[in-house]
Design an enzyme around this catalytic site. Structure first.
Site, PDB file in Angstrom:
ATOM      1  CD  GLU A   1       1.778  -3.300   7.252  1.00 32.93           C
ATOM      2  OE1 GLU A   1       1.535  -2.099   7.409  1.00 32.93           O
ATOM      3  OE2 GLU A   1       2.422  -3.733   6.270  1.00 32.93           O
TER       4      GLU A   1
ATOM      5  CB  CYS B   1      -2.042   5.927  12.586  1.00 35.19           C
ATOM      6  SG  CYS B   1      -3.425   5.069  11.925  1.00 35.19           S
TER       7      CYS B   1
ATOM      8  CG  ASN C   1       1.683   1.244  10.715  1.00 31.40           C
ATOM      9  OD1 ASN C   1       1.216   2.302  10.350  1.00 31.40           O
ATOM     10  ND2 ASN C   1       0.946   0.181  10.947  1.00 31.40           N
TER      11      ASN C   1
ATOM     12  CB  VAL D   1     -10.733   4.228   1.590  1.00 35.65           C
ATOM     13  CG1 VAL D   1     -11.722   5.059   0.789  1.00 35.65           C
ATOM     14  CG2 VAL D   1     -11.139   2.759   1.581  1.00 35.65           C
TER      15      VAL D   1
ATOM     16  CB  SER E   1      -3.670   6.347   1.115  1.00 39.04           C
ATOM     17  OG  SER E   1      -2.823   6.093   0.025  1.00 39.04           O
TER      18      SER E   1
ATOM     19  CG  HIS F   1      -2.773  -1.176   9.573  1.00 35.42           C
ATOM     20  ND1 HIS F   1      -2.320   0.086   9.311  1.00 35.42           N
ATOM     21  CD2 HIS F   1      -1.841  -2.024   9.052  1.00 35.42           C
ATOM     22  CE1 HIS F   1      -1.174   0.030   8.655  1.00 35.42           C
ATOM     23  NE2 HIS F   1      -0.856  -1.241   8.477  1.00 35.42           N
TER      24      HIS F   1
HETATM   25  O1  SUG Z   1       0.346   2.434   5.701  1.00 39.44           O
HETATM   26  N1  SUG Z   1      -0.699   5.614   4.647  1.00 39.44           N
HETATM   27  C1  SUG Z   1      -0.401   4.712   5.725  1.00 39.44           C
HETATM   28  C2  SUG Z   1      -1.351   4.941   6.876  1.00 39.44           C
HETATM   29  C3  SUG Z   1      -0.967   4.159   8.086  1.00 39.44           C
HETATM   30  C4  SUG Z   1      -1.966   4.214   9.178  1.00 39.44           C
HETATM   31  N2  SUG Z   1      -1.524   3.463  10.287  1.00 39.44           N
HETATM   32  C5  SUG Z   1      -2.285   2.698  11.078  1.00 39.44           C
HETATM   33  N3  SUG Z   1      -3.507   2.368  10.782  1.00 39.44           N
HETATM   34  N4  SUG Z   1      -1.744   2.230  12.148  1.00 39.44           N
HETATM   35  C6  SUG Z   1      -0.472   3.254   5.257  1.00 39.44           C
HETATM   36  O2  SUG Z   1      -1.358   2.951   4.441  1.00 39.44           O
HETATM   37  C7  SUG Z   1      -0.284   6.738   2.525  1.00 39.44           C
HETATM   38  C8  SUG Z   1       0.867   7.433   1.836  1.00 39.44           C
HETATM   39  C9  SUG Z   1       0.435   8.137   0.580  1.00 39.44           C
HETATM   40  O3  SUG Z   1      -0.539   7.714  -0.064  1.00 39.44           O
HETATM   41  O4  SUG Z   1       1.086   9.162   0.226  1.00 39.44           O
HETATM   42  C10 SUG Z   1       0.165   5.828   3.655  1.00 39.44           C
HETATM   43  O5  SUG Z   1       1.255   5.289   3.609  1.00 39.44           O
END
Ligand code: SUG
Length: 446
Positions: free
Chosen positions: A174, A369, A110, A26, A28, A250
């Site tokens: 992941e 994260c 990740n 959400v 992102s 996740h």
């Molecule tokens: O994979 N966001 C990452 C966030 C990862 C968070 N990690 C954990 N929960 N462990 C993802 O969704 C957004 C990139 C953008 O929209 O520019 C992004 O990749």
């Protein structure tokens, strides 16, 4: 022999930006095209890591990746000088181009799944980089992640490095974001929990309807095999498909564990009681704390907005536990009330510390994260590339490095600027020297 949990925080890369790349995440999606601050992002991350080091924790850093990813753009048919590749890709395939610019390797939860030596058949610490197949921009990470991990844990006597799983959605993996290790002491054998979103080879099983399940059961099973884990110390748990559909992309957005504590939302798991009974039975006679947060106190929506579960639970040198939470948790009434109550309950968690990691939060990444957990004994810690560990000197150096190379602001248009590519490569080249990583980036190998 001493044992530690070392947190390796991802250094945010020089092209940190908001491109709305993660369907199902959400934050992102809702911050797409906002102006970012790579410098602030990197400094927020470093400040959090240093604060943990100052609390007596062992803290390391993992290098970011090279972006824009010119190699991938060339693989996709863009030719000419680097500047021409950037210009044509941005013009002709803007979405593909943005995906090739993401600094998403900053979320090192990740980066890989890690099994400590106390759990593995050969007594080594095992690493498998995550293939991150569900999102194109993230699927570009595993190869270089593998090189960075080999440069950081560069000793074959103690560390076993695997190749990422086959690059296909059937084996979507992941990494540590869907993996939790429970143990009574970091150095004792633990129970490894693998949380998956769907079955790759059985479509009759429950699965989310709206948003993708990024991790498959079959991927989790493959990791457990690669790492030489015993069946008696592994539990596979299906994530509740309904919460994936509410933005829990996740498991670490809805559950987090540390030593003998599992902190999770009431709606986190499918068939929760069966799964948790198996965890209890495999954990054995030692005390185990299940802290279940009821929906009546914190809704899934609030959990996703504040990242209450994307907090780090750490064991401090005095053996009590602390929660490292994003400041969003303090600002939300229901969540801050819950946390105030939590520290008075009969669990090892005695304090909460809030950190401003907003630059990362806006892309869906909380404190948890931003770090890869690696439980190590003192011999293994000695075998780690010492330049990647964060002490006062390295902290000063890394801050100065960010100040020297990072832009204060970055918008979508800036990403096509060939000067940004030069700046990023200059920064990363200097970083590999600072961390003595060797040549890990494609531009260093040309
Ligand atoms: O994979 N966001 C990452 C966030 C990862 C968070 N990690 C954990 N929960 N462990 C993802 O969704 C957004 C990139 C953008 O929209 O520019 C992004 O990749």
């Amino acid at each position: 022999m001493k044992h530690f949990e070392v947190n390796f925080d991802g250094l945010v890369g020089p092209t940190h930006n908001y491109a709305g790349l993660s369907f199902g995440n959400v934050a992102s999606q809702s911050n797409a095209n906002a102006v970012s601050s790579p410098r602030q992002a990197a400094k927020q991350g470093l400040a959090k890591a240093k604060a943990l080091a100052d609390m007596g924790m062992v803290q390391g850093v993992l290098a970011p990746q090279e972006r824009p990813d010119i190699n991938t753009l060339r693989r996709l048919g863009f030719t000419g000088s680097d500047a021409t590749v950037l210009e044509n890709a941005a013009k002709q395939a803007p979405k593909v181009f943005l995906a090739c610019c993401s600094a998403s390797s900053m979320w090192t939860a990740n980066a890989a799944t890690v099994s400590p030596s106390a759990d593995t058949a050969d007594g080594k610490v095992h690493f498998t980089p995550a293939n991150l197949t569900n999102k194109f921009h993230r699927s570009l990470e595993p190869e270089v992640t593998g090189r960075i991990l080999r440069g950081t844990f560069a000793n074959e006597k103690y560390f076993a490095h695997h190749t990422h799983l086959p690059d296909n959605e059937h084996f979507g993996d992941e990494g540590a974001a869907n993996h939790t290790r429970l143990c009574s002491q970091y150095g004792h054998a633990g129970v490894e929990l693998f949380v998956y979103g769907r079955y790759a080879f059985d479509s009759s099983k429950p699965a989310p309807q709206r948003y993708p399940a990024r991790q498959t059961l079959e991927a989790s099973q493959a990791i457990a095999r690669l790492h030489g884990l015993e069946d008696e110390s592994v539990v596979y748990i299906q994530q509740n498909p309904d919460v994936i559909d509410q933005g829990v992309f996740h498991n670490d957005v809805i559950a987090v564990g540390n030593q003998n504590v599992l902190f999770y939302h009431e709606q986190a798991f499918h068939n929760a009681s069966t799964a948790l009974n198996e965890v209890k039975q495999k954990f054995g006679d030692n005390p185990l704390h299940f802290i279940e947060v009821p929906t009546s106190q914190v809704s899934v929506l609030d959990a996703v907005k504040t990242y209450l579960f994307n907090t780090q639970i750490i064991t401090l040198p005095d053996n009590t536990m602390a929660i490292i939470a994003p400041s969003e948790c303090q600002e939300n009434e229901a969540v801050s009330r819950y946390l105030e109550e939590l520290v008075t309950m009969n669990t090892p968690i005695k304090q909460v510390k809030f950190f401003d990691v907003k630059q990362s939060m806006r892309n869906g990444g909380g404190p948890a994260c931003l770090r890869l957990r690696v439980a190590l004994n003192d011999a293994e810690l000695d075998a780690v590339n010492q330049n990647t560990l964060l002490n006062d000197t390295q902290f000063e150096r890394l801050n100065a490095w960010v100040d020297k190379h990072y832009r204060d602001q970055l918008s979508e248009d800036d990403l096509r600027d060939p000067q940004l590519l030069i700046e990023s490569r200059t920064a990363l080249d200097e970083l590999t020297q600072l961390l003595k990583l060797g040549s890990v980036y494609p531009f260093q190998q040309a």
